[in-house]
Design an enzyme around this catalytic site. Structure first.
Site, PDB file in Angstrom:
ATOM      1  N   ASP A   1      56.525-110.621  -3.073  1.00  0.00           N
ATOM      2  CA  ASP A   1      55.940-111.526  -2.313  1.00  0.00           C
ATOM      3  C   ASP A   1      55.075-112.407  -2.822  1.00  0.00           C
ATOM      4  OD1 ASP A   1      57.551-109.811  -0.772  1.00  0.00           O
ATOM      5  OD2 ASP A   1      55.867-108.860   0.316  1.00  0.00           O
ATOM      6  N   LYS A   2      55.129-113.706  -2.267  1.00  0.00           N
ATOM      7  CA  LYS A   2      54.405-114.906  -2.676  1.00  0.00           C
ATOM      8  C   LYS A   2      52.828-114.612  -2.802  1.00  0.00           C
ATOM      9  CE  LYS A   2      53.338-119.929  -1.887  1.00  0.00           C
ATOM     10  NZ  LYS A   2      53.797-120.732  -0.817  1.00  0.00           N
TER      11      LYS A   2
END
Ligand code: URA
Length: 239
Positions: free
Chosen positions: A105-106
């Protein structure tokens, strides 16, 4: 017969420049093949030929492997209209056919393998291969042995999906807990959703390892290095 490819592709693959730039440089006589200047971008070369750009030897590496310490704030994609990608962290002069193996994920940090070896990527990501992925996380709330038991047995993260058995090690159990979790799947937001399933929130997440590949502690977030020969052999032999 030895593998042959166009001279401009050879140089562009090795990140010397964009294909259009490389063509111009070849025409201008900046490229030698086996000590002779070649001015035709379409000339075929073999991987064993000695190709020099401005008298610097460029060796063809057909597959490359980088270990990246992904920082928070970049997306695990090859391109993105809005955000910086993990590939933007790999220097410009590198080859152009790289991709990240799987996604973090970011806001997740940690180990990300960047390669152009599609076969290895497929092996590592295949759900059938059950490759261990170890995460370190800070979790809001007191993580308990009941949570560990639930993860061992599998938790429901979708209406019709229960996770495979996962190993939860509690490093600290407090208002903010610290854990290590080993999972063999890579579902979207898997770790976060597993904790949601037991009523808790992941507030920091970092991947420590994937199969035999362990994040090099010397790499700071945003830094990367090539895998060693041993790391490559080990990763491949785990197939
Ligand atoms: N699980 C998550 O929730 N996020 C990641 O980035 C990786 C695993």
């Amino acid at each position: 017969m030895a593998v042959q490819l166009r001279l401009d592709k050879f140089l562009a693959d090795m990140g010397v420049g964009a294909r259009s730039e490389v063509k111009q440089w070849i025409r201008k006589g900046r490229v030698k093949v086996n000590d002779s200047i070649v001015t035709k971008p379409e000339q075929k070369v073999s991987l064993e030929d000695m190709v020099c750009f401005d008298d610097t030897r460029i060796s063809y590496q057909s597959v490359v492997y980088y270990m990246l310490h992904k920082p928070a704030g970049v997306v695990s994609a090859t391109r993105d209209k809005v955000s910086r990608t993990v590939l933007d962290l790999i220097s410009d002069r590198q080859r152009k056919d790289l991709f990240p193996v799987g996604r973090l994920d970011k806001d997740t940090e940690g180990l990300l393998l960047i390669t152009n070896d599609g076969e290895l990527a497929h092996q590592l990501l295949s759900p059938k291969k059950h490759v261990d992925k170890v995460y370190y996380a800070k979790v809001s709330g007191r993580v308990t042995e009941e949570d560990a038991k639930a993860f061992r047995e599998g938790v429901r993260i979708e209406e019709d999906y229960c996770t495979l058995p996962a190993k939860l090690t509690i490093l600290a159990s407090d208002a903010i807990s610290e854990i290590e979790l080993t999972i063999q799947e890579g579902k979207f937001h898997q770790v976060k959703r597993m904790f949601e399933a037991v009523g808790k929130e992941v507030i920091y997440l970092k991947r420590l390892s994937m199969g035999s590949l362990v994040l090099d502690e010397k790499l700071k977030p945003g830094e990367y290095r090539e895998l060693t020969k041993e790391e490559i052999v080990l990763l491949k032999s785990a197939r």
